[in-house]
Write a protein that holds these residues in place. Structure first.
Motif, PDB file in Angstrom:
ATOM      1  N   ASN A 362      40.016 -15.438  46.204  1.00  0.00           N
ATOM      2  CA  ASN A 362      41.415 -15.027  46.171  1.00  0.00           C
ATOM      3  C   ASN A 362      42.195 -15.775  45.084  1.00  0.00           C
ATOM      4  N   LEU A 412      41.605 -11.953  52.252  1.00  0.00           N
ATOM      5  CA  LEU A 412      41.159 -12.578  51.005  1.00  0.00           C
ATOM      6  C   LEU A 412      40.446 -11.570  50.116  1.00  0.00           C
ATOM      7  N   ASP A 413      40.728 -11.637  48.823  1.00  0.00           N
ATOM      8  CA  ASP A 413      40.102 -10.759  47.851  1.00  0.00           C
ATOM      9  C   ASP A 413      38.912 -11.497  47.238  1.00  0.00           C
TER      10      ASP A 413
END
Length: 446
Positions: A362, A412-413
């Motif tokens: 993230n 979260l990426d």
């Protein structure tokens, strides 16, 4: 929200995202970042084989705050894509590592490597050009000798400053497997290049010969149980180096003992807790980076979930263990499915070895103060990083009620990850590579 000086004695602010574009290609992704020994230059390498060198802005009385800013100094194509016709393999141009050599004169020298070839580059300035040749005209064309009736003395004329990057040495054809790290020795005459199974020692002046100092390749490749993941020379002892393995162990070797360092001098490994054993144990224990402290007394290693600090005098267990993103332990199955569990995060020391830094997902990066045992999570993003703005700590919520300033672990990426970071050798300036963006954060200027 309290500012981050509450957690650490360092307050960083981003002057800008120096390298960035709204739409990027795979070639634009930054694959390595490194300060030189003085911190005046910062080099980045990308997957397209390019090296971009930034130079620190000189201090001026009118704008003292600009001292910490870095501007593009030189850009050059270090490696090109190649094809190995014997093995029918394409060799990527991606820059795996950059290492600076100490400055000896007005020019700068750096080593850059892709999967197979290491190159030594010279970066120099030119602000004068020769004029008044006898055998050439001003355009460089050869003159007819019969037309030359007088002799001229060539002179140097001022010109606009030009920064040139020229390859001085090419170290090739020594690695069967992919090079994962290079390290310059403290004698400044030799360096080592490391691939999955072997470590080679090179003299910086000799390109056609290297010495194999570690070889863990078994006679039968089916018996292969581990690979080398990283290696580094001791900062002061030219005979000592370490290398880490995919099994979570670190071996310290002394080149005075034998030409081929098959037998290590010290072996660092933390015994696994049987109660925590799982399908992913071996994968997450693999060490992705190993770094000596500037003092040479400690080792820092990064595996998937933790950063560990080892005392060279104690092999049995690390003296410090820091959880980077322990909240991902419950997500290992999905991280395995999307291959994120194989991501290789780097770790760095600050100039005094009192704070360590490493990346996460993230676009988060983590800092740990070894003295106060405090830690902080910061984010490198274009949305919340305005120039001269103070970074605010971020928190990840694992379960239960989420506060306003927290982010859920499910949000979260994982495509945004900070794998590569570097710290100025003497000041509180850090560089963080987030995909195709380079962020530079500096200590707050009062």
């Amino acid at each position: 929200m309290k500012c981050f000086s509450r957690y650490l004695p360092y307050l960083f602010r981003p002057p800008s995202t120096i390298l960035s574009s709204s739409c990027h290609t795979e070639a634009d992704i930054i694959s390595t970042v490194e300060f030189n020994s003085t911190g005046e230059l910062l080099a980045t390498g990308d997957k397209g084989g390019r090296v971009v060198v930034f130079q620190r802005e000189q201090e001026s009385k009118n704008q003292p705050h600009r001292r910490g800013e870095y501007n593009v100094y030189s850009t050059f194509q270090s490696h090109e894509p190649e094809f190995d016709y014997l093995k029918s393999l394409e060799i990527e141009e991606k820059i795996n590592k950059i290492r600076w050599l100490p400055q000896q004169n007005a020019a700068y020298f750096l080593l850059s490597t892709n999967d197979k070839t290491v190159k030594l580059w010279k970066i120099s300035e030119r602000d004068k050009r020769p004029e008044g040749y006898n055998l050439k005209d001003e355009d460089g064309r050869i003159r007819d000798p019969s037309t030359i009736t007088t002799l001229r003395v060539p002179v140097l004329r001022p010109m606009d400053l030009m920064v040139e990057a020229t390859p001085r040495r090419v170290f090739a054809n020594a690695h069967t497997y992919h090079i994962n790290s290079i390290s310059v020795n403290s004698d400044y005459e030799t360096y080592m290049s490391t691939d999955d199974l072997r470590i080679n020692l090179w003299n910086l002046e000799i390109t056609n010969r290297s010495f194999n100092i570690v070889d863990i390749k078994p006679a039968n490749m089916e018996e292969l149980t581990e690979v080398i993941t990283a290696a580094e020379f001791h900062p002061h002892q030219c005979n000592t180096f370490v290398y880490s393995s995919s099994k979570g162990s670190i071996r310290l070797c002394d080149m005075r003992a034998a030409a081929l360092c098959d037998n290590h001098s010290k072996f660092f490994e933390e015994p696994e807790d049987p109660s925590n054993r799982s399908f992913f144990s071996e994968i997450i224990s693999s060490i992705s980076d190993v770094k000596f402290s500037h003092s040479g007394r400690y080792l820092m290693t990064r595996d998937y979930l933790t950063v560990k600090v080892w005392d060279l005098n104690m092999e049995s267990k690390p003296i410090e263990t820091y959880q980077v993103h322990d909240y991902l332990r419950s997500k290992l199955c999905s991280l395995y499915e999307n291959d994120c569990i194989f991501d290789k995060f780097e770790c760095v020391w600050n100039g005094s070895d009192s704070v360590i830094m490493t990346g996460s997902y993230n676009n988060f990066f983590r800092m740990f103060d070894r003295n106060t045992k405090r830690d902080v999570t910061l984010e490198a993003s274009r949305e919340n990083s305005k120039p001269r703005a103070i970074l605010k700590p971020r928190k990840v919520c694992v379960g239960g009620k989420r506060r306003k300033d927290e982010i859920s672990v499910d949000s979260l990426d994982f495509s945004k990850k900070i794998l590569h970071t570097t710290w100025h050798p003497s000041e509180n300036i850090i560089a963080v590579a987030a995909t195709n963006n380079l962020y530079i954060f500096q200590d707050k200027v009062n």
